[in-house]
Design a protein around this motif. Structure first.
Motif, PDB file in Angstrom:
ATOM      1  N   ASP A 237     -48.968 -11.207  47.806  1.00  0.00           N
ATOM      2  CA  ASP A 237     -48.377  -9.992  47.992  1.00  0.00           C
ATOM      3  C   ASP A 237     -47.157  -9.921  46.745  1.00  0.00           C
ATOM      4  N   PRO A 238     -47.383  -9.027  45.867  1.00  0.00           N
ATOM      5  CA  PRO A 238     -46.351  -8.923  44.750  1.00  0.00           C
ATOM      6  C   PRO A 238     -45.132  -8.483  45.580  1.00  0.00           C
ATOM      7  N   GLU A 239     -45.015  -8.020  46.544  1.00  0.00           N
ATOM      8  CA  GLU A 239     -43.569  -7.743  47.127  1.00  0.00           C
ATOM      9  C   GLU A 239     -42.907  -9.022  48.100  1.00  0.00           C
ATOM     10  N   ARG A 274     -45.972 -21.889  43.215  1.00  0.00           N
ATOM     11  CA  ARG A 274     -47.066 -21.936  44.103  1.00  0.00           C
ATOM     12  C   ARG A 274     -48.127 -20.941  43.606  1.00  0.00           C
ATOM     13  N   ARG A 275     -47.924 -19.804  42.893  1.00  0.00           N
ATOM     14  CA  ARG A 275     -48.773 -19.009  42.555  1.00  0.00           C
ATOM     15  C   ARG A 275     -49.516 -19.648  41.203  1.00  0.00           C
ATOM     16  N   LEU A 276     -48.641 -20.244  40.406  1.00  0.00           N
ATOM     17  CA  LEU A 276     -49.416 -20.569  39.072  1.00  0.00           C
ATOM     18  C   LEU A 276     -49.928 -21.845  39.577  1.00  0.00           C
ATOM     19  N   ARG A 298     -54.560 -11.547  41.594  1.00  0.00           N
ATOM     20  CA  ARG A 298     -55.018 -11.947  42.993  1.00  0.00           C
ATOM     21  C   ARG A 298     -53.965 -12.725  43.305  1.00  0.00           C
ATOM     22  N   TRP A 299     -53.363 -13.609  42.604  1.00  0.00           N
ATOM     23  CA  TRP A 299     -52.076 -14.311  43.435  1.00  0.00           C
ATOM     24  C   TRP A 299     -50.665 -13.864  43.274  1.00  0.00           C
ATOM     25  N   GLY A 300     -50.566 -12.479  43.072  1.00  0.00           N
ATOM     26  CA  GLY A 300     -49.279 -11.773  43.208  1.00  0.00           C
ATOM     27  C   GLY A 300     -48.556 -11.571  41.778  1.00  0.00           C
ATOM     28  N   PHE A 301     -49.218 -11.907  40.843  1.00  0.00           N
ATOM     29  CA  PHE A 301     -48.597 -11.611  39.504  1.00  0.00           C
ATOM     30  C   PHE A 301     -48.890 -10.330  38.970  1.00  0.00           C
TER      31      PHE A 301
END
Length: 327
Positions: A237-239, A274-276, A298-301
């Motif tokens: 979720d990018p938010e 965690r996204r990285l 896909r991982w929020g970036f």
């Protein structure tokens, strides 16, 4: 003896032992030796014909993560075994995934069912009976890592820990994830998860012993672990922001930041880290067959350029270099 030395003596890091490739007449002896080599000296009773048995063992820092799949068996650890084996400095935290068991230790006898978590103390005699095919996921850890007094350990040995409680429900996936992912995640991630498991286990023991953990460092640790699990569920979720996290957990933004002071990272940095890690794992897994920008989104970036900059700053190479190297 340090656990690292113990691991090297018993089985190589990342070891995989199985009866499946052996002739039937050699499986029984091999299986008994494999179990004793992993969990220490004991008398092991297995059927005349062992159909299948598998042990996966991987060190995680000072811990050892072990998954065992097998048919019915019975193990007995006597005072003689305790005296001669040298494993009395260790305890085994087990989660039974499949099958049932009867455990006898410390003057107690208890029935264990699927999903139950229990502690087995290597310094005490005991008996474990598994009457049917089973799977267990275990952590072998030095007793000093667990941080329990001898009295506390005696009270929780051979007792299912917190069945049906929210805290046990939180510990179970952490324990299973640590064992399943041992050796596949970056060392820091494995050690962090191991610390989380040990912290949760300590708080769960406090709950079993009737000690309140509310408004204590242990209670704060549990809240932090819940928040970290929440972050993992919403990484895409990018938010996802510190503000949304604080609102979801009914705490102030200031208190949220205070919880993360022990993690050597701000909340925002933790989310980015965690996204990285997830992007890095996915790029390594799929290699050239994956589009880098798609993985980042896909991982929020929200920006592929920003993702590339922070990836290079963190890992010392561009995402494309990492992907091509792993491919």
């Amino acid at each position: 003896m340090a656990l690292d030395a113990l691991v090297q003596e018993r089985s190589a890091p990342g070891s995989f032992q199985t009866t499946d490739s052996l002739p039937v007449d050699r499986r029984r002896t091999y299986w008994r030796e494999a179990l004793s080599g992993t969990f220490g000296a004991m008398d092991i009773t297995v059927p005349d014909e062992v159909y299948s048995g598998t042990i996966r063992a991987t060190p995680v820092g000072r811990l050892q993560a072990v998954t065992v799949d097998g048919d019915c068996l019975s193990v007995l650890r006597t005072r003689r075994h305790v005296a001669q084996g040298g494993e009395d400095e260790y305890v085994v935290v087990n989660q039974l995934d499949r099958g049932v068991a009867r455990l006898e230790q410390g003057g107690r006898e208890t029935l264990i069912g699927p999903g139950d978590i229990y502690v087995y103390d290597m310094a005490r005699p005991g008996r474990l009976i598994l009457p049917q095919s089973f799977r267990t996921k275990a952590l072998v850890l030095p007793r000093d890592v667990l941080g329990l007094s001898e009295s506390d350990l005696a009270h929780v040995t051979a007792s299912p820990l917190g069945p049906g409680t929210p805290l046990r429900g939180l510990l179970s996936p952490f324990l299973a994830g640590l064992v399943d992912g041992a050796g596949t995640s970056p060392p820091r991630a494995g050690e962090l998860m191991a610390r989380n498991v040990v912290d949760l286990l300590g708080v769960l023991v406090d709950e079993v012993l009737g000690r309140s953990s509310a408004d204590t460092p242990g209670g704060n640790r549990v809240l932090l672990l819940r928040i970290q699990a929440f972050i993992d569920r919403h990484l895409a979720d990018p938010e996802l922001t510190p503000q949304t996290i604080a609102r979801a957990h009914h705490i102030s933004l200031r208190y949220l930041h205070k919880l993360f002071e022990s993690e050597d990272a701000t909340v925002g940095r933790w989310i980015q880290r965690r996204r990285l890690e997830e992007c890095r794992r996915e790029l390594a897994r799929h290699g050239n067959g994956v589009v880098i920008a798609a993985v980042a989104h896909r991982w929020g970036f929200t920006s592929a350029a920003h993702f590339s900059r922070v990836f290079r700053a963190t890992y010392g190479m561009a995402p494309r270099e990492w992907r091509n190297t792993r491919a």
